[in-house]
Enzyme design. Structure first.
Site, PDB file in Angstrom:
ATOM      1  N   CYS A  44      -1.977   8.330   4.161  1.00 16.58           N
ATOM      2  CA  CYS A  44      -2.081   7.974   2.741  1.00 16.58           C
ATOM      3  C   CYS A  44      -3.448   8.349   2.195  1.00 16.58           C
ATOM      4  CB  CYS A  44      -1.862   6.476   2.559  1.00 16.58           C
ATOM      5  SG  CYS A  44      -0.283   5.888   3.176  1.00 16.58           S
ATOM      6  N   GLU A  95       0.886  -1.177   0.000  1.00 17.25           N
ATOM      7  CA  GLU A  95       0.000   0.000   0.000  1.00 17.25           C
ATOM      8  C   GLU A  95       0.910   1.209   0.000  1.00 17.25           C
ATOM      9  OE1 GLU A  95      -1.604   3.338   1.179  1.00 17.25           O
ATOM     10  OE2 GLU A  95      -1.552   2.276   3.096  1.00 17.25           O
TER      11      GLU A  95
END
Length: 542
Positions: free
Chosen positions: A327, A293
């Protein structure tokens, strides 16, 4: 081995404590904060049963007071990484053969340790190491980590329970083996929960791990190590090394027994890792699992029917909580012309009301960014926006690193939908807004989809269900986590499995069974009860 089909405790999400004035949890975390602040720790490498102090150390400081030293940590040499790999492989057979319910018990105990005796410690460490305010520390280091551990145990049992069909003469079974080799976990600074989950989720499925935490998160990683040890994770199952990332990774990827990587970090680094693994593919025993990720350029899109206060709250919380160092943080927004004056007025008022300073002061909404490199990058983009004719800073825009790495929450408005800060991941408290003509709603959705290489999170604000449906369809590939009338941050384990595609990663959905499946290698077992003794099939007869 024990006999029985065991049921684990039903996973429930850990309630978020309030830390209200005069609450016991506020007193406890502040006491731990002061204790940690006024002492220093020395963090060794953890390889097998050894705590190794190499003598080659780096200091740890708090981002909001970068002159204040809270400890040191020891750096690995190549020989230490090789030793960590050897210890992991040596521990593999015993750990992989341990009954699943015994592994489950270890991680369920870890969850309860964090919920109880370690809660104030892990929150205070996260406040110091990553400059999170208490609420951000609580939802991350305590609640999300507890949720990961509890739900992953439940997901593990669901996976093991998924079995093929059989009939009276054939019994088919599916065994979920750990990977053949070891898993390499590289974890980021920004979430203590992620730092723990990446090695723990692989280990829970019977794998052994070499774990490299971020240099900027070692202080709170030490609490994770302490919890895992007290919970009963055997020596050698999760080996912890710090130091030069390139050297550690090169050493890991050179091993024939490398079986998978669990990564959260930058897109550029992840792509380089993928390339290295590809170049080494003929060397490995198996095809390594690559789970990552990475970055995001996450959006908020407001439809002309949107509620102004909801949009502004989504922007402020989505862009500025934890200084935008998520993020999933909102970093670009698209506002219709008809709402802009009201949104602008409310947004300036709200952003000016945000207090900034040390996380020890609970009235501070934002604190410092993680380190000087991040500070300098953000300051550069802010300075450039002040010069550019197609950009305007409407609030914020100041910064100061004399004591801590403080960047004011900053809102840039641009007339160029492809302006640099609309496309570049900044990872800080800066959001850029593009104001579009109401009639261009459909074209704006296409613009949102095409502007960024990333596809992690995004949000749509609208009271018009036709518009919501249109946006949900038009942006189906633009975000792995899509929010309707909410900010694009705050995914909850078991509720919103997290991950994105495109340049944002492999979308293996942390917080779901999908992620755990990546750490298992299924084996089908067919047992025939009455075995044929003649090769001749009936069709051969005349």
């Amino acid at each position: 081995m024990l006999k029985g089909f065991f049921q684990v405790p039903k996973a429930v999400n850990e309630p978020v404590k309030s830390y209200a004035p005069n609450s016991s949890e506020k007193a406890a975390v502040l006491a731990e904060y002061k204790k940690m602040w006024n002492t220093t720790i020395d963090v060794p490498l953890y390889i097998g049963s050894e705590a190794i102090r190499t003598g080659n150390t780096k200091i740890m400081t708090a981002p909001h007071d970068h002159k204040h030293v809270v400890g040191t940590y020891h750096l690995a040499e190549k020989s230490h990484v090789e030793k960590a790999i050897a210890n992991a492989l040596e521990s593999k057979a015993k750990w992989a053969n341990m009954a699943w319910e015994q592994r489950a018990a270890i991680f369920l105990k870890a969850a309860e340790l964090i919920a109880g005796p370690y809660r104030a410690k892990i929150n205070a460490a996260t406040m110091i190491a990553q400059s999170k305010n208490i609420f951000q520390a609580e939802i991350d280091a305590s609640c999300e980590l507890i949720d990961f551990l509890r739900y992953n145990v439940e997901f593990m049992t669901q996976i093991y329970g998924d079995q093929p069909k059989s009939n009276s003469d054939v019994w088919n079974r599916l065994e979920y083996r750990p990977l053949e080799g070891f898993v390499y976990a590289i974890t980021p600074f920004n979430f203590t929960a992620i730092a723990a989950n990446l090695p723990a989720s692989a280990a829970m499925m019977g794998n052994v791990v070499v774990w490299k935490p971020s240099d900027s998160q070692v202080f709170s990683a030490k609490i994770i190590i302490d919890v895992f040890k007290e919970a009963g994770v055997p020596d050698g199952v999760i080996n912890v090394v710090f130091g030069d990332a390139q050297m550690i990774s090169d050493t890991v990827f050179a091993s024939r027994d490398f079986a998978g990587i669990h990564f959260t970090g930058s897109t550029h680094v992840f792509k380089d890792i993928w390339k290295t693994i590809g170049n080494n593919i003929h060397h490995y025993k198996t095809y390594p699992r690559i789970v990552g990720e990475t970055g995001g350029k996450d959006f908020i899109v407001a439809h002309p029917s949107a509620n102004v206060k909801q949009v502004v709250t989504g922007i402020v919380r989505g862009a500025f909580e934890f200084q935008g160092q998520k993020c999933s943080a909102a970093s670009r927004a698209y506002i219709p012309q008809s709402l802009w004056n009201d949104v602008k007025s409310q947004l300036i008022t709200d952003v000016k009301s945000l207090k900034m300073g040390s996380p020890e002061d609970f009235s501070n909404f934002v604190t410092a960014v993680i380190h000087e490199g991040s500070f300098d990058k953000l300051a550069h983009f802010i300075d450039q926006a002040k010069k550019d004719t197609d950009a305007e800073i409407i609030v914020g825009g100041n910064y100061d690193k004399s004591v801590g790495y403080f960047i004011e929450p900053t809102v840039i408005v641009t007339t160029n939908p492809k302006y640099a800060t609309m496309e570049t991941e900044l990872f800080g408290p800066v959001i850029t807004i593009y104001v579009y003509e109401d009639k261009n709603w459909t074209a704006t959705l296409k613009l949102v989809d095409e502007t960024s290489e990333y596809a992690l999170t995004g949000a749509i604000f609208s009271q018009d269900r036709y518009a919501i449906e249109e946006a949900t369809t038009a942006l189906q590939n633009a975000a792995g986590n899509f929010y309707i009338n909410d900010k694009p941050t705050g995914a909850v384990v078991g509720m919103q499995p997290f991950g994105g595609a495109r340049a944002s990663g492999t979308n293996d959905k942390a917080g779901s069974a999908l992620n755990l499946l990546r750490w298992a290698s299924p084996r089908t077992i067919k047992e025939t009860f009455v075995t044929p003794e003649d090769y001749r099939y009936p069709f051969l007869g005349e």
